[in-house]
Design a protein around this motif. Structure first.
Motif, PDB file in Angstrom:
ATOM      1  N   LYS A  71      31.711  41.569 -15.869  1.00 41.65           N
ATOM      2  CA  LYS A  71      32.002  40.150 -15.660  1.00 41.65           C
ATOM      3  C   LYS A  71      33.020  39.933 -14.541  1.00 41.65           C
ATOM      4  CE  LYS A  71      35.663  39.922 -19.184  1.00 41.65           C
ATOM      5  NZ  LYS A  71      36.104  39.269 -20.449  1.00 41.65           N
ATOM      6  N   ALA A  72      33.686  41.001 -14.108  1.00 43.62           N
ATOM      7  CA  ALA A  72      34.676  40.943 -13.031  1.00 43.62           C
ATOM      8  C   ALA A  72      34.830  42.345 -12.475  1.00 43.62           C
ATOM      9  CB  ALA A  72      36.013  40.418 -13.541  1.00 43.62           C
ATOM     10  N   LEU A  73      35.344  42.438 -11.246  1.00 46.68           N
ATOM     11  CA  LEU A  73      35.518  43.738 -10.598  1.00 46.68           C
ATOM     12  C   LEU A  73      36.913  43.845 -10.000  1.00 46.68           C
ATOM     13  CD1 LEU A  73      34.321  46.463  -9.601  1.00 46.68           C
ATOM     14  CD2 LEU A  73      33.613  45.257  -7.518  1.00 46.68           C
ATOM     15  N   VAL A  74      37.583  44.950 -10.314  1.00 48.13           N
ATOM     16  CA  VAL A  74      38.864  45.275  -9.690  1.00 48.13           C
ATOM     17  C   VAL A  74      38.639  46.476  -8.778  1.00 48.13           C
ATOM     18  CG1 VAL A  74      41.245  46.001 -10.052  1.00 48.13           C
ATOM     19  CG2 VAL A  74      40.168  44.413 -11.662  1.00 48.13           C
ATOM     20  N   VAL A  75      38.805  46.275  -7.484  1.00 49.22           N
ATOM     21  CA  VAL A  75      38.694  47.365  -6.512  1.00 49.22           C
ATOM     22  C   VAL A  75      40.066  48.036  -6.459  1.00 49.22           C
ATOM     23  CG1 VAL A  75      38.122  47.998  -4.141  1.00 49.22           C
ATOM     24  CG2 VAL A  75      36.964  46.064  -5.231  1.00 49.22           C
ATOM     25  N   ALA A  76      40.231  49.067  -7.274  1.00 50.48           N
ATOM     26  CA  ALA A  76      41.536  49.697  -7.454  1.00 50.48           C
ATOM     27  C   ALA A  76      41.797  50.757  -6.387  1.00 50.48           C
ATOM     28  CB  ALA A  76      41.630  50.303  -8.852  1.00 50.48           C
ATOM     29  N   CYS A  77      41.524  50.391  -5.161  1.00 53.40           N
ATOM     30  CA  CYS A  77      41.629  51.327  -4.034  1.00 53.40           C
ATOM     31  C   CYS A  77      42.012  50.523  -2.799  1.00 53.40           C
ATOM     32  CB  CYS A  77      40.296  52.035  -3.824  1.00 53.40           C
ATOM     33  SG  CYS A  77      40.239  53.121  -2.376  1.00 53.40           S
ATOM     34  N   ASN A  78      43.162  50.838  -2.212  1.00 54.27           N
ATOM     35  CA  ASN A  78      43.602  50.129  -1.013  1.00 54.27           C
ATOM     36  C   ASN A  78      42.625  50.307   0.140  1.00 54.27           C
ATOM     37  OD1 ASN A  78      46.638  49.100  -1.368  1.00 54.27           O
ATOM     38  ND2 ASN A  78      46.429  51.011  -2.491  1.00 54.27           N
ATOM     39  N   THR A  79      42.092  51.517   0.295  1.00 49.20           N
ATOM     40  CA  THR A  79      41.198  51.803   1.422  1.00 49.20           C
ATOM     41  C   THR A  79      39.896  51.019   1.292  1.00 49.20           C
ATOM     42  OG1 THR A  79      42.139  54.016   1.644  1.00 49.20           O
ATOM     43  CG2 THR A  79      40.024  53.622   2.695  1.00 49.20           C
ATOM     44  N   ALA A  80      39.296  51.003   0.090  1.00 51.68           N
ATOM     45  CA  ALA A  80      38.056  50.259  -0.116  1.00 51.68           C
ATOM     46  C   ALA A  80      38.285  48.756   0.044  1.00 51.68           C
ATOM     47  CB  ALA A  80      37.485  50.561  -1.497  1.00 51.68           C
ATOM     48  N   THR A  81      39.431  48.270  -0.400  1.00 48.19           N
ATOM     49  CA  THR A  81      39.751  46.853  -0.221  1.00 48.19           C
ATOM     50  C   THR A  81      39.802  46.505   1.257  1.00 48.19           C
ATOM     51  OG1 THR A  81      41.007  46.757  -2.290  1.00 48.19           O
ATOM     52  CG2 THR A  81      41.456  45.052  -0.660  1.00 48.19           C
ATOM     53  N   ALA A  82      40.504  47.352   2.023  1.00 46.24           N
ATOM     54  CA  ALA A  82      40.647  47.075   3.455  1.00 46.24           C
ATOM     55  C   ALA A  82      39.306  47.127   4.178  1.00 46.24           C
ATOM     56  CB  ALA A  82      41.615  48.084   4.077  1.00 46.24           C
ATOM     57  N   ALA A  83      38.439  48.058   3.767  1.00 45.26           N
ATOM     58  CA  ALA A  83      37.180  48.267   4.482  1.00 45.26           C
ATOM     59  C   ALA A  83      36.088  47.292   4.076  1.00 45.26           C
ATOM     60  CB  ALA A  83      36.688  49.698   4.256  1.00 45.26           C
ATOM     61  N   ALA A  84      36.102  46.791   2.822  1.00 43.03           N
ATOM     62  CA  ALA A  84      34.886  46.130   2.338  1.00 43.03           C
ATOM     63  C   ALA A  84      35.075  44.898   1.471  1.00 43.03           C
ATOM     64  CB  ALA A  84      34.058  47.153   1.549  1.00 43.03           C
ATOM     65  N   ILE A  85      36.291  44.486   1.163  1.00 37.97           N
ATOM     66  CA  ILE A  85      36.469  43.410   0.186  1.00 37.97           C
ATOM     67  C   ILE A  85      35.829  42.102   0.646  1.00 37.97           C
ATOM     68  CG2 ILE A  85      38.711  42.568   1.006  1.00 37.97           C
ATOM     69  CD1 ILE A  85      37.881  43.134  -2.686  1.00 37.97           C
ATOM     70  N   ALA A  94      29.838  34.802  -7.001  1.00 39.35           N
ATOM     71  CA  ALA A  94      30.126  34.363  -8.370  1.00 39.35           C
ATOM     72  C   ALA A  94      30.937  35.392  -9.159  1.00 39.35           C
ATOM     73  CB  ALA A  94      28.820  34.067  -9.108  1.00 39.35           C
ATOM     74  N   LEU A  95      31.165  36.558  -8.592  1.00 40.68           N
ATOM     75  CA  LEU A  95      31.845  37.631  -9.304  1.00 40.68           C
ATOM     76  C   LEU A  95      33.358  37.551  -9.093  1.00 40.68           C
ATOM     77  CD1 LEU A  95      31.553  40.364 -10.901  1.00 40.68           C
ATOM     78  CD2 LEU A  95      31.562  41.492  -8.647  1.00 40.68           C
ATOM     79  N   PRO A  96      34.145  37.331 -10.143  1.00 38.06           N
ATOM     80  CA  PRO A  96      35.604  37.395  -9.984  1.00 38.06           C
ATOM     81  C   PRO A  96      35.999  38.773  -9.459  1.00 38.06           C
ATOM     82  CG  PRO A  96      35.038  36.384 -12.098  1.00 38.06           C
ATOM     83  CD  PRO A  96      33.759  36.943 -11.520  1.00 38.06           C
ATOM     84  N   LEU A  97      36.743  38.793  -8.370  1.00 38.80           N
ATOM     85  CA  LEU A  97      36.992  40.030  -7.631  1.00 38.80           C
ATOM     86  C   LEU A  97      38.465  40.132  -7.265  1.00 38.80           C
ATOM     87  CD1 LEU A  97      35.642  42.482  -6.162  1.00 38.80           C
ATOM     88  CD2 LEU A  97      35.345  40.972  -4.191  1.00 38.80           C
ATOM     89  N   VAL A  98      39.050  41.277  -7.556  1.00 37.00           N
ATOM     90  CA  VAL A  98      40.453  41.525  -7.227  1.00 37.00           C
ATOM     91  C   VAL A  98      40.531  42.809  -6.413  1.00 37.00           C
ATOM     92  CG1 VAL A  98      42.786  41.911  -8.114  1.00 37.00           C
ATOM     93  CG2 VAL A  98      41.206  40.427  -9.365  1.00 37.00           C
ATOM     94  N   GLY A  99      41.190  42.741  -5.276  1.00 41.54           N
ATOM     95  CA  GLY A  99      41.393  43.923  -4.446  1.00 41.54           C
ATOM     96  C   GLY A  99      42.858  44.281  -4.365  1.00 41.54           C
ATOM     97  N   LEU A 100      43.153  45.347  -3.653  1.00 43.51           N
ATOM     98  CA  LEU A 100      44.525  45.826  -3.492  1.00 43.51           C
ATOM     99  C   LEU A 100      44.919  45.809  -2.023  1.00 43.51           C
ATOM    100  CD1 LEU A 100      43.849  47.021  -6.349  1.00 43.51           C
ATOM    101  CD2 LEU A 100      45.309  48.950  -5.742  1.00 43.51           C
TER     102      LEU A 100
END
Length: 290
Positions: A71-85, A94-100
């Protein structure tokens, strides 16, 4: 909507470092279910290109949606957040999304000397996203930025080894030696004018070597990490979307249901889960995410 509230929250990282974020999420959201995925077969992200990391991020997001109905996604990776968030937000609006991102804004609020150290993977600290963040704070402090090549991967390997006994010199372990190399390259730490008095841990793995970092930087240096702020933001997004799980009868008395998945060797994830989260080995399994 009541059924949607009981769906799990997806959390992923390139490896086991994101377990530090999962630990904070479990503490802040005690009635939620979680599915954590460590993409260890393709780690470390911090030493790969944006296109590769972006492709893995999309593949894992799709897998968690299709196979686990998150129901939601936490991208618990700084590198993935920077590259693809941004691309993930565009593809799944529609997906609740949290990055770092490295917590350099919070560091501004606590530094007294005006010198802030930032450690992270090369992929994070050389990204356009981080450069933009740093540029937005120009003139507010001096940031000493240090890529820590190999440290995240060494922390991954360390979970399969016995914990060092008390009194073991920092440099006697692989992780300790790397910490000493990178902290030493940054300059003087302390609270005197011109010294670095605040250290931003810009990779989720690094909280697991906080003891080594503390021994090197000194007891007066403040450490800033992202687990608790990410947990608070996740809770806010779920509340806004009406997706926050609520206690329901006997369910409220049960421990949160957490599944831990890895694309790599399951033994590493089991060791990390037991050491850092106190979770049993049987909650871990290996999966394939093409």
């Amino acid at each position: 909507m009541s059924e949607a509230r009981q769906l799990p929250i997806g959390v992923f990282d390139s490896g086991v470092g994101g377990l530090s974020v999962l630990r904070a999420l479990r503490a802040a959201l005690p009635h939620e279910r979680f599915v954590y995925l460590a993409d260890s077969a393709h780690a470390p992200y911090g030493e790969r290109g944006d296109a590769y990391v972006g492709a893995r991020t999309h593949a894992i997001t799709q897998y968690l949606l299709e196979q686990h109905h998150i129901k939601a996604l936490v991208v618990a990776c700084n590198t993935a957040t920077a590259a693809a968030i941004h691309e993930v937000r565009s593809r799944y609006p529609a997906l609740p999304l949290v990055g770092l991102e490295p917590a350099i804004k919070p560091a501004l609020a606590v530094t007294r000397t005006g010198r802030v150290g930032v450690i992270g993977t090369r992929g994070t600290l050389t990204s356009a996203k981080f450069d933009k963040l740093l540029g937005s704070l120009a003139g507010q402090a001096e940031f000493v930025v240090q890529p820590c090549d190999g440290l995240a991967h060494a922390i991954e390997r360390s979970v399969a080894q016995p914990e060092p006994s008390p009194g073991t010199p920092v440099g006697a372990t692989e992780t300790g030696a790397l910490c000493a190399r990178y902290i030493g390259a940054m300059g003087d730490f302390g609270t005197a004018p011109g010294q670095i008095d605040t250290l931003v841990l810009g990779c989720t793995h690094y909280i697991f070597v906080a003891h080594e970092l503390r021994a090197l930087a000194g007891p007066e240096v403040q450490f800033i990490e992202t687990g608790e702020p990410v947990a608070r933001q996740t809770r806010r997004l779920l509340e806004t979307a009406g997706l926050l799980a609520a206690p329901n009868g006997d369910q409220a008395k049960e421990a949160p249901h957490t599944r831990l998945l890895t694309t790599g060797p399951v033994a590493m994830l089991q060791a990390a889960a037991q050491r850092w989260l106190g979770l049993p080995a049987d909650c871990c399994e290996t999966v394939s995410v093409p």
